[in-house]
Scaffold this motif. Structure first.
Motif: not given
Ligand SMILES: Cc1cc2nc3c(=O)[nH]c(=O)nc-3n(C[C@H](O)[C@H](O)[C@H](O)COP(=O)(O)OP(=O)(O)OC[C@H]3O[C@@H](n4cnc5c(N)ncnc54)[C@H](O)[C@@H]3O)c2cc1C
Length: 88
Positions: A34-39, A55-57, A60-62, A72-74
Motif C-alpha cells: 500500500a503506497g509503495i512506489s516499487g523502488a 494499491i497506488n494512486k 505509472d508507479a513501478s 489504482v486508488a488512494d
Molecule cells: C543504498 C540504498 C538502500 C536502500 N534500501 C532500502 C530498503 O531496504 N528498503 C526500502 O524500502 N528502501 C530502500 N531504499 C530506498 C528506496 O530507494 C526508496 O526510496 C524507498 O523504497 C521508497 O519507499 P516508498 O515506496 O514507501 O516511498 P516513495 O518512493 O516516496 O513512494 C510512495 C508511493 O506511494 C504512493 N502514494 C502516496 N500516497 C498514497 C495514497 N494515499 N494512496 C495510494 N498511493 C499513495 C505514491 O504514488 C508513490 O508511488 C534504499 C536506497 C538506497 C540508496
C-alpha cells in the motif's frame, strides 16, 4: 507488517520491520503493498512473494510491474473497505 525505508526514516515504523536490500527479505504468499512506489531496493526484499497486490494512486508507479493485481486508488480509501470486507 513491514514498511519501506521512506517510512522508517519518517519514524512511522521500527527499522527492524524495514523490507528491502538493507532490511528484511520476505517471501510471503501474499504481499499487500500500500503506497509503495516499487523502488528496486524495496522490491529486493519482497519480489519473491507468490502474489503481490498493489494499491497506488499513481497508475505509472513501478510497483505495477511486479504486482499480479493492482488497484489504482488512494489506499486511505481502499484499506478501510478491505478490512471491513475481511472482517465480514
Ligand atoms: C543504498 C540504498 C538502500 C536502500 N534500501 C532500502 C530498503 O531496504 N528498503 C526500502 O524500502 N528502501 C530502500 N531504499 C530506498 C528506496 O530507494 C526508496 O526510496 C524507498 O523504497 C521508497 O519507499 P516508498 O515506496 O514507501 O516511498 P516513495 O518512493 O516516496 O513512494 C510512495 C508511493 O506511494 C504512493 N502514494 C502516496 N500516497 C498514497 C495514497 N494515499 N494512496 C495510494 N498511493 C499513495 C505514491 O504514488 C508513490 O508511488 C534504499 C536506497 C538506497 C540508496
Amino acid at each position: 507488517m513491514g514498511g519501506s525505508r521512506a517510512i522508517v526514516d519518517e519514524g512511522w515504523i521500527d527499522s527492524s520491520r524495514q523490507v528491502g536490500l538493507t532490511g528484511k527479505i520476505t517471501r510471503p504468499g501474499l504481499y499487500l503493498a500500500a503506497g509503495i512506489s516499487g523502488a528496486s531496493q524495496h522490491m529486493a526484499g519482497c519480489s519473491a512473494a507468490k502474489t503481490i497486490v498493489a494499491i497506488n494512486k499513481d497508475k505509472d508507479a513501478s510497483i505495477y510491474r511486479y504486482a499480479r493485481y493492482g488497484i489504482v486508488a488512494d489506499c486511505l480509501d481502499v484499506l478501510p473497505e478491505l478490512i471491513k470486507a475481511i472482517k465480514a
